[in-house]
Write an enzyme that holds these catalytic residues in place. Sequence first.
Site, PDB file in Angstrom:
ATOM      1  N   TYR A   1       2.222 -17.841 -58.532  1.00  0.00           N
ATOM      2  CA  TYR A   1       2.401 -18.984 -57.642  1.00  0.00           C
ATOM      3  C   TYR A   1       3.024 -20.181 -58.361  1.00  0.00           C
ATOM      4  O   TYR A   1       3.911 -20.849 -57.821  1.00  0.00           O
ATOM      5  CB  TYR A   1       1.041 -19.373 -57.048  1.00  0.00           C
ATOM      6  CG  TYR A   1       1.076 -20.523 -56.082  1.00  0.00           C
ATOM      7  CD1 TYR A   1       1.487 -20.340 -54.762  1.00  0.00           C
ATOM      8  CD2 TYR A   1       0.702 -21.796 -56.484  1.00  0.00           C
ATOM      9  CE1 TYR A   1       1.516 -21.394 -53.871  1.00  0.00           C
ATOM     10  CE2 TYR A   1       0.727 -22.857 -55.599  1.00  0.00           C
ATOM     11  CZ  TYR A   1       1.135 -22.658 -54.295  1.00  0.00           C
ATOM     12  OH  TYR A   1       1.166 -23.705 -53.422  1.00  0.00           O
TER      13      TYR A   1
ATOM     14  N   HIS B   1      -7.498 -19.461 -55.140  1.00  0.00           N
ATOM     15  CA  HIS B   1      -6.811 -18.169 -55.199  1.00  0.00           C
ATOM     16  C   HIS B   1      -7.806 -17.080 -55.561  1.00  0.00           C
ATOM     17  O   HIS B   1      -8.817 -17.340 -56.217  1.00  0.00           O
ATOM     18  CB  HIS B   1      -5.682 -18.204 -56.232  1.00  0.00           C
ATOM     19  CG  HIS B   1      -4.475 -18.952 -55.772  1.00  0.00           C
ATOM     20  ND1 HIS B   1      -3.471 -19.325 -56.627  1.00  0.00           N
ATOM     21  CD2 HIS B   1      -4.095 -19.409 -54.555  1.00  0.00           C
ATOM     22  CE1 HIS B   1      -2.529 -19.970 -55.966  1.00  0.00           C
ATOM     23  NE2 HIS B   1      -2.894 -20.027 -54.697  1.00  0.00           N
TER      24      HIS B   1
ATOM     25  N   LYS C   1      -5.735 -24.047 -44.559  1.00  0.00           N
ATOM     26  CA  LYS C   1      -5.352 -22.645 -44.709  1.00  0.00           C
ATOM     27  C   LYS C   1      -6.562 -21.754 -45.008  1.00  0.00           C
ATOM     28  O   LYS C   1      -6.724 -20.697 -44.406  1.00  0.00           O
ATOM     29  CB  LYS C   1      -4.302 -22.490 -45.812  1.00  0.00           C
ATOM     30  CG  LYS C   1      -3.811 -21.064 -45.936  1.00  0.00           C
ATOM     31  CD  LYS C   1      -2.692 -20.924 -46.941  1.00  0.00           C
ATOM     32  CE  LYS C   1      -2.250 -19.484 -47.006  1.00  0.00           C
ATOM     33  NZ  LYS C   1      -1.214 -19.290 -47.985  1.00  0.00           N
TER      34      LYS C   1
ATOM     35  N   HIS D   1       5.730 -27.189 -50.644  1.00  0.00           N
ATOM     36  CA  HIS D   1       4.838 -26.523 -51.600  1.00  0.00           C
ATOM     37  C   HIS D   1       5.210 -26.817 -53.054  1.00  0.00           C
ATOM     38  O   HIS D   1       4.427 -26.552 -53.966  1.00  0.00           O
ATOM     39  CB  HIS D   1       4.834 -25.012 -51.361  1.00  0.00           C
ATOM     40  CG  HIS D   1       3.553 -24.505 -50.793  1.00  0.00           C
ATOM     41  ND1 HIS D   1       2.897 -25.123 -49.755  1.00  0.00           N
ATOM     42  CD2 HIS D   1       2.800 -23.438 -51.126  1.00  0.00           C
ATOM     43  CE1 HIS D   1       1.798 -24.449 -49.478  1.00  0.00           C
ATOM     44  NE2 HIS D   1       1.715 -23.429 -50.296  1.00  0.00           N
TER      45      HIS D   1
ATOM     46  N   ARG E   1      -2.375 -29.076 -50.613  1.00  0.00           N
ATOM     47  CA  ARG E   1      -1.295 -28.662 -49.725  1.00  0.00           C
ATOM     48  C   ARG E   1      -0.822 -29.887 -48.943  1.00  0.00           C
ATOM     49  O   ARG E   1      -1.597 -30.791 -48.653  1.00  0.00           O
ATOM     50  CB  ARG E   1      -1.783 -27.604 -48.745  1.00  0.00           C
ATOM     51  CG  ARG E   1      -2.041 -26.265 -49.352  1.00  0.00           C
ATOM     52  CD  ARG E   1      -2.544 -25.283 -48.282  1.00  0.00           C
ATOM     53  NE  ARG E   1      -2.759 -23.976 -48.870  1.00  0.00           N
ATOM     54  CZ  ARG E   1      -3.875 -23.621 -49.510  1.00  0.00           C
ATOM     55  NH1 ARG E   1      -4.882 -24.467 -49.626  1.00  0.00           N
ATOM     56  NH2 ARG E   1      -3.984 -22.418 -50.037  1.00  0.00           N
TER      57      ARG E   1
ATOM     58  N   ARG F   1       2.532 -28.972 -54.855  1.00  0.00           N
ATOM     59  CA  ARG F   1       1.341 -28.230 -55.293  1.00  0.00           C
ATOM     60  C   ARG F   1       1.670 -27.345 -56.493  1.00  0.00           C
ATOM     61  O   ARG F   1       0.908 -27.257 -57.450  1.00  0.00           O
ATOM     62  CB  ARG F   1       0.832 -27.405 -54.108  1.00  0.00           C
ATOM     63  CG  ARG F   1      -0.439 -26.641 -54.340  1.00  0.00           C
ATOM     64  CD  ARG F   1      -0.900 -26.106 -52.976  1.00  0.00           C
ATOM     65  NE  ARG F   1      -1.850 -25.023 -53.051  1.00  0.00           N
ATOM     66  CZ  ARG F   1      -3.174 -25.172 -53.064  1.00  0.00           C
ATOM     67  NH1 ARG F   1      -3.691 -26.392 -53.026  1.00  0.00           N
ATOM     68  NH2 ARG F   1      -3.967 -24.128 -53.101  1.00  0.00           N
TER      69      ARG F   1
END
Length: 185
Positions: free
Chosen positions: A163, A154, A63, A128, A40, A131
């Site tokens: 994603y 995840h 996160k 993002h 990230r 990533r």
Amino acid sequence: MNFVQPIRSEEKVHAMTSFLKKRSKRNYIMFIIGIGVGLRISDILQLKKEDLLRSHIVVKEKKTNKPNRIRIPPPMRKELIEYAKELEDGEYIIKSRQGENKPIDRSTAYRILREAAEYVSLEEIGTHTLRKTFGYHFYKQTQNIGMLQQIFNHSSPEITLRYIGIDQDSMDDAMKNYKMPWMKL
């Protein structure tokens, strides 16, 4: 919040890489770390010189608060070591030009990426995107969704596929090939 996409085109990744390298070594390094190991942006901005000198980048993700240890790909490692030679011990690698030893902020990272994206005519970009670009190309190369899920921390393969935009690719392909028998075209 805008929904951002991975950079699917290898040509656009190369063009952005070249654009950033010509403009600023710091910005180029930020970009290649993002697309090279999938951290990230908040984790990239916290990296210091010493983090570049190891075989793995180790971060405690802000996160998820989980540790993440990712091997630096050999081609990238050589460039990171060269860049680290230009830095002082303890110096942030994506250092702000304002103040002492502070990293740039997320909004500055966004502006840097936005400028490079405009250069290659990309929309739906954000921090993002780096990533997601890593994830998209890692998956296309390895087809190993389980490993990518683990790298990203995840909770399910479905989340990871969504994603990185693989679900979107599948939907786009299905709609492109959808035949509507009631319409005469």
